[in-house]
Scaffold this active site. Structure first.
Site, PDB file in Angstrom:
ATOM      1  N   HIS A   1      13.855  10.006 -33.406  1.00 57.19           N
ATOM      2  CA  HIS A   1      13.613   8.745 -32.967  1.00 57.19           C
ATOM      3  C   HIS A   1      12.208   8.132 -33.395  1.00 57.19           C
ATOM      4  O   HIS A   1      11.299   9.274 -33.589  1.00 57.19           O
ATOM      5  CB  HIS A   1      13.919   8.360 -31.444  1.00 57.19           C
ATOM      6  CG  HIS A   1      12.607   9.303 -30.627  1.00 57.19           C
ATOM      7  ND1 HIS A   1      12.896  10.656 -30.212  1.00 57.19           N
ATOM      8  CD2 HIS A   1      11.673   8.896 -30.156  1.00 57.19           C
ATOM      9  CE1 HIS A   1      11.780  11.082 -29.502  1.00 57.19           C
ATOM     10  NE2 HIS A   1      10.984   9.900 -29.408  1.00 57.19           N
TER      11      HIS A   1
ATOM     12  N   HIS B   1      13.913   6.989 -26.703  1.00 54.71           N
ATOM     13  CA  HIS B   1      13.331   7.904 -27.035  1.00 54.71           C
ATOM     14  C   HIS B   1      14.232   9.318 -26.845  1.00 54.71           C
ATOM     15  O   HIS B   1      14.345  10.042 -26.026  1.00 54.71           O
ATOM     16  CB  HIS B   1      12.041   8.250 -26.308  1.00 54.71           C
ATOM     17  CG  HIS B   1      11.062   7.140 -26.522  1.00 54.71           C
ATOM     18  ND1 HIS B   1      10.142   7.265 -27.418  1.00 54.71           N
ATOM     19  CD2 HIS B   1      11.070   6.125 -25.725  1.00 54.71           C
ATOM     20  CE1 HIS B   1       9.615   6.001 -27.305  1.00 54.71           C
ATOM     21  NE2 HIS B   1      10.055   5.362 -26.381  1.00 54.71           N
TER      22      HIS B   1
ATOM     23  N   ASP C   1       8.575   6.315 -32.326  1.00 55.41           N
ATOM     24  CA  ASP C   1       7.570   5.646 -31.299  1.00 55.41           C
ATOM     25  C   ASP C   1       7.231   4.248 -31.755  1.00 55.41           C
ATOM     26  O   ASP C   1       6.378   4.574 -32.956  1.00 55.41           O
ATOM     27  CB  ASP C   1       6.562   6.500 -30.765  1.00 55.41           C
ATOM     28  CG  ASP C   1       7.360   7.847 -30.071  1.00 55.41           C
ATOM     29  OD1 ASP C   1       8.664   7.809 -29.825  1.00 55.41           O
ATOM     30  OD2 ASP C   1       6.460   8.741 -29.850  1.00 55.41           O
TER      31      ASP C   1
ATOM     32  N   PHE D   1      39.336   1.137 -33.040  1.00 55.88           N
ATOM     33  CA  PHE D   1      38.547   2.077 -32.293  1.00 55.88           C
ATOM     34  C   PHE D   1      37.374   1.664 -31.953  1.00 55.88           C
ATOM     35  O   PHE D   1      36.659   1.140 -33.041  1.00 55.88           O
ATOM     36  CB  PHE D   1      38.658   3.574 -33.014  1.00 55.88           C
ATOM     37  CG  PHE D   1      37.535   4.443 -32.318  1.00 55.88           C
ATOM     38  CD1 PHE D   1      37.612   4.895 -31.189  1.00 55.88           C
ATOM     39  CD2 PHE D   1      36.896   5.206 -33.223  1.00 55.88           C
ATOM     40  CE1 PHE D   1      36.901   5.797 -30.609  1.00 55.88           C
ATOM     41  CE2 PHE D   1      35.920   6.013 -32.702  1.00 55.88           C
ATOM     42  CZ  PHE D   1      35.988   6.353 -31.492  1.00 55.88           C
ATOM     43  N   ALA D   2      36.691   1.745 -30.843  1.00 56.96           N
ATOM     44  CA  ALA D   2      35.305   1.417 -30.401  1.00 56.96           C
ATOM     45  C   ALA D   2      34.765   1.921 -29.148  1.00 56.96           C
ATOM     46  O   ALA D   2      35.761   2.418 -28.237  1.00 56.96           O
ATOM     47  CB  ALA D   2      35.197  -0.191 -30.111  1.00 56.96           C
TER      48      ALA D   2
ATOM     49  N   HIS E   1       4.563   1.773 -27.565  1.00 53.20           N
ATOM     50  CA  HIS E   1       4.893   2.743 -26.392  1.00 53.20           C
ATOM     51  C   HIS E   1       3.844   3.323 -25.634  1.00 53.20           C
ATOM     52  O   HIS E   1       4.077   3.558 -24.658  1.00 53.20           O
ATOM     53  CB  HIS E   1       5.650   4.027 -27.203  1.00 53.20           C
ATOM     54  CG  HIS E   1       6.129   4.983 -26.605  1.00 53.20           C
ATOM     55  ND1 HIS E   1       6.946   5.183 -25.334  1.00 53.20           N
ATOM     56  CD2 HIS E   1       6.294   6.518 -26.865  1.00 53.20           C
ATOM     57  CE1 HIS E   1       7.041   6.254 -25.010  1.00 53.20           C
ATOM     58  NE2 HIS E   1       6.850   6.842 -26.090  1.00 53.20           N
TER      59      HIS E   1
ATOM     60  N   ASN F   1      31.623   2.201 -26.157  1.00 53.02           N
ATOM     61  CA  ASN F   1      30.160   1.727 -25.472  1.00 53.02           C
ATOM     62  C   ASN F   1      29.179   2.881 -25.534  1.00 53.02           C
ATOM     63  O   ASN F   1      29.798   4.015 -25.212  1.00 53.02           O
ATOM     64  CB  ASN F   1      30.383   1.162 -24.229  1.00 53.02           C
ATOM     65  CG  ASN F   1      31.026  -0.311 -24.292  1.00 53.02           C
ATOM     66  OD1 ASN F   1      31.468  -0.763 -25.156  1.00 53.02           O
ATOM     67  ND2 ASN F   1      31.320  -0.773 -23.112  1.00 53.02           N
TER      68      ASN F   1
ATOM     69  N   HIS G   1      -0.798  10.764 -29.369  1.00 49.97           N
ATOM     70  CA  HIS G   1       0.145   9.624 -28.982  1.00 49.97           C
ATOM     71  C   HIS G   1      -0.761   8.252 -28.888  1.00 49.97           C
ATOM     72  O   HIS G   1      -0.892   7.129 -29.504  1.00 49.97           O
ATOM     73  CB  HIS G   1       1.134   9.853 -27.645  1.00 49.97           C
ATOM     74  CG  HIS G   1       2.385  10.512 -27.975  1.00 49.97           C
ATOM     75  ND1 HIS G   1       2.706  11.647 -28.204  1.00 49.97           N
ATOM     76  CD2 HIS G   1       3.529   9.586 -28.134  1.00 49.97           C
ATOM     77  CE1 HIS G   1       3.662  12.051 -28.437  1.00 49.97           C
ATOM     78  NE2 HIS G   1       4.396  10.731 -28.275  1.00 49.97           N
TER      79      HIS G   1
END
Ligand SMILES: [Zn+2]
Length: 263
Positions: free
Chosen positions: A85, A81, A87, A72-73, A91, A75, A214
């Protein structure tokens, strides 16, 4: 003679048993870890995202099945992001670390949890202040250098509703809590943190038009983690965070698996 042999064997067995019992706690570096909490949301097509898109951002296509192919595989395709997740400094800051370049010793660090959920409960645009950090330190002691600080705003409870998690008004402006620039400056310059995290879509609060936190944090080579899960299940301090992003060459960030090791 036989009794002597028997006694010798018993003494030997007992010595080995005691030695083994004594050695056991030292033989594993994780002997002190009594629980592991997963601070990661599961990735799927329903994950709330910062920007809305007509195209599905997350796609998982089955390319092999056990019935047809004996294995089983799939894509997969998704933004850097997306979901829980990281940064990378690159970024927002040109020339600084991309996600594959963040030194691994910065990704395993003392976990500090700032619980601001009471303040944020009736104030969606809440910005975490230096006073919140001072309160934490009064109760728990000074934040150690090299920590990963994560804010628990209570937003985690909205994760299963894209509408509630983004909390956009009629003009499309989102409303959720984030860090004030002063709080970020204090943590980066005054406490030498390695990473800054939150359980919302962004380190900057929802209505921010220009993402000052940020810009500032990433320019100081401090990474960020967003959409962190389960912060209600870890203590204010004492856990170790393991922040494990994909090693994407030249990446601006990556979905990340975060574990809290409770000691
Ligand atoms: Zn991000």
């Amino acid at each position: 003679m036989k009794i002597r042999t028997l006694v010798t064997s018993m003494v030997l067995a007992l010595t080995l048993l005691l030695f083994a019992q004594q050695r056991q706690p030292q033989s594993s570096p994780f002997a002190a870890v009594h629980a592991v909490v997963d601070l990661t949301h599961t990735l799927n097509a329903q994950v709330p995202t910062f920007a809305l898109s007509q195209e599905p951002l997350y796609q998982a296509t089955t390319v092999a099945t056990i019935d047809k192919n004996t294995y089983f595989a799939r894509n997969i395709s998704l933004p850097e992001h997306f979901g829980t997740h990281i940064d990378a400094p690159a970024h927002f800051a040109r020339g600084l670390w991309t996600v594959d370049q963040i030194p691994p010793e910065r990704l395993i660090a003392p976990l500090v949890v700032l619980d601001v959920s009471a303040n944020a409960k009736n104030h969606a645009d809440y910005q975490i202040s230096v006073a919140d950090i001072a309160r934490w330190e009064q109760a728990n002691g000074q934040i150690p250098p090299g920590a990963v600080v994560m804010a628990r705003t209570g937003w985690d409870a909205r994760w299963n509703s894209v509408t509630d998690f983004r909390n956009a008004d009629a003009k499309g402006v989102m409303h959720f809590p984030g860090y004030s620039l002063d709080a970020a400056k204090f943590l980066v310059e005054g406490r030498a943190i390695f990473g800054l995290g939150i359980d919302t879509l962004s380190i900057d609060y929802g209505p921010s038009p220009d993402f000052p936190v940020h810009h500032y944090t990433l320019a100081h080579s401090v990474y960020q983690v967003e959409n962190v899960a389960n912060l209600d299940r870890v203590p204010a301090h004492g856990a170790i965070a393991v922040v494990a992003p994909m090693k994407l060459e030249g990446g601006s960030g990556s979905p990340v698996r975060i574990f809290a090791l409770l000691q």
